[in-house]
Design an enzyme around this catalytic site. Structure first.
Site, PDB file in Angstrom:
ATOM      1  N   ASP A   1      15.906  -2.618  -7.056  1.00 56.83           N
ATOM      2  CA  ASP A   1      15.850  -1.795  -8.265  1.00 56.83           C
ATOM      3  C   ASP A   1      16.085  -2.646  -9.517  1.00 56.83           C
ATOM      4  O   ASP A   1      17.194  -3.089  -9.780  1.00 56.83           O
ATOM      5  CB  ASP A   1      16.897  -0.683  -8.196  1.00 56.83           C
TER       6      ASP A   1
ATOM      7  N   ASP B   1       9.779  -0.998 -13.519  1.00 60.52           N
ATOM      8  CA  ASP B   1      10.900  -0.503 -12.723  1.00 60.52           C
ATOM      9  C   ASP B   1      10.498  -0.419 -11.255  1.00 60.52           C
ATOM     10  O   ASP B   1       9.724   0.445 -10.865  1.00 60.52           O
ATOM     11  CB  ASP B   1      11.337   0.873 -13.241  1.00 60.52           C
TER      12      ASP B   1
END
Length: 339
Positions: free
Chosen positions: A63, A265
């Site tokens: 992440d 992302d």
């Protein structure tokens, strides 16, 4: 006593020396990545790491928009059956509220006076939250062992979006892996994501300046002071087939004064645009696909698989780079025979 303190510190020296020796060892560190769908039945990508001594294998979600790492620990309420066992690690260390790392983690909680363990609460995925204790332990990435890595030991979760074996934060903040291992990797990393259909750890997270790809096209990563942990890029437009979609520039522009712009992302499954931009792209795509359009859950542009050949390619225009998305990254086949 002071003697006991010195003995404890000295016992950790060999591990620290081993870590320091790796800083001069110029080699490529490639941590395996796999699609979480095949490994954990989740839509994110996961990396294979080990925590503690001896190492306990965990498949942690990759992440780039989070800083802190966290894993479910034994005794966790609401967690999956696979947890990290703190008591089984000989190198686990606690962190109290007086440590600098405590104030670096989002959602930390400490008493006004006195000393206690550093606790924190965070939301994740819009519908879930976790409560954790900040700790330190060794993390093994491929063949690299990083001692004293700071992460959260999850005590309880609520909701269904918390990754079952934890998350590895690669953001720009001081507590992310990239910042904590800055001396080893110089803040440099890249990742190659495998097909979501792959059954193997065929992707890789490459850490450090050595062994990074050479023949690549690039666009600058931008910093936004309103959201300093995130990686921004300058998306200037979108094309569907040969048509440049008419999108007002103010709906895409990077603005460090407001925090507006486009981020990369790895933890968000589907690319998302603000509503006016999405509608413009969607409407142009629909125009170029023959046949009736239907909806399926969150997807509002479904059509018969027999018309897939008519589907136009989508191109994202970045500063200095035009990225044509493969059809695999634009279309999803449903079990009902639609796309």
């Amino acid at each position: 006593s002071w003697v006991n303190t010195v003995i404890t510190m000295a016992s950790k020296d060999p591990e620290r020396l081993k870590y320091l020796s790796t800083l001069a060892d110029q080699k490529t560190t490639a941590v395996p990545i796999a699609p979480g769908q095949q490994v954990l039945k989740i839509a994110n990508y996961v990396v294979r790491v080990k925590l503690g001594t001896p190492g306990q294998q965990m498949f942690m979600v990759l992440d780039t928009s989070n800083d802190a790492a966290w894993v479910p620990c034994s005794g966790c309420t609401g967690c999956s059956s696979t947890t990290f066992l703190p008591n089984a690690s000989t190198t686990l260390g606690s962190l109290d509220c007086s440590e600098a790392q405590c104030s670096q983690v989002r959602g930390f909680s400490c008493p006004a006076t006195g000393s206690s363990a550093c606790l924190f609460n965070q939301s994740y995925g819009g519908d879930s939250s976790l409560a954790a204790t900040l700790v330190q332990d060794a993390i093994t990435l491929a063949n690299d062992v990083i001692p004293g890595f700071t992460f959260g030991c999850i005590n309880a979760v609520s909701g269904g979006s918390i990754p079952p074996q934890g998350l590895l934060g690669l953001g720009r903040g001081p507590i992310s892996l990239i910042s904590q291992a800055g001396a080893m990797y110089s803040g440099v990393f890249s990742y190659c994501l495998p097909s979501f259909k792959s059954y193997y750890f065929s992707g890789s997270l490459k850490l450090g300046p050595v062994g990074q790809p050479k023949s690549i096209r690039t666009t600058p990563l931008l910093r936004n002071p309103h959201r300093p942990s995130l990686y921004y890029v300058n998306l200037t437009g979108v094309s569907v087939g040969r048509i440049k979609v008419p999108i007002p520039s103010e709906q895409l522009v990077f603005d460090p004064n407001t925090g507006a712009g486009t981020i990369i992302d790895s933890g968000t499954v589907i690319t998302r645009f603000v509503q006016p931009v999405y509608f413009a792209i969607r409407d142009e795509f629909r125009k170029q696909v023959n046949g009736p359009i239907s909806s399926l859950g969150a997807f509002d542009t479904c059509f018969a698989a027999t018309n897939e050949a008519e589907a136009p390619a989508v191109t994202l225009h970045f500063e200095g780079l035009n990225l044509v998305l493969p059809m695999e990254n634009s279309l999803i086949h449903s079990s009902s025979g639609s796309v």
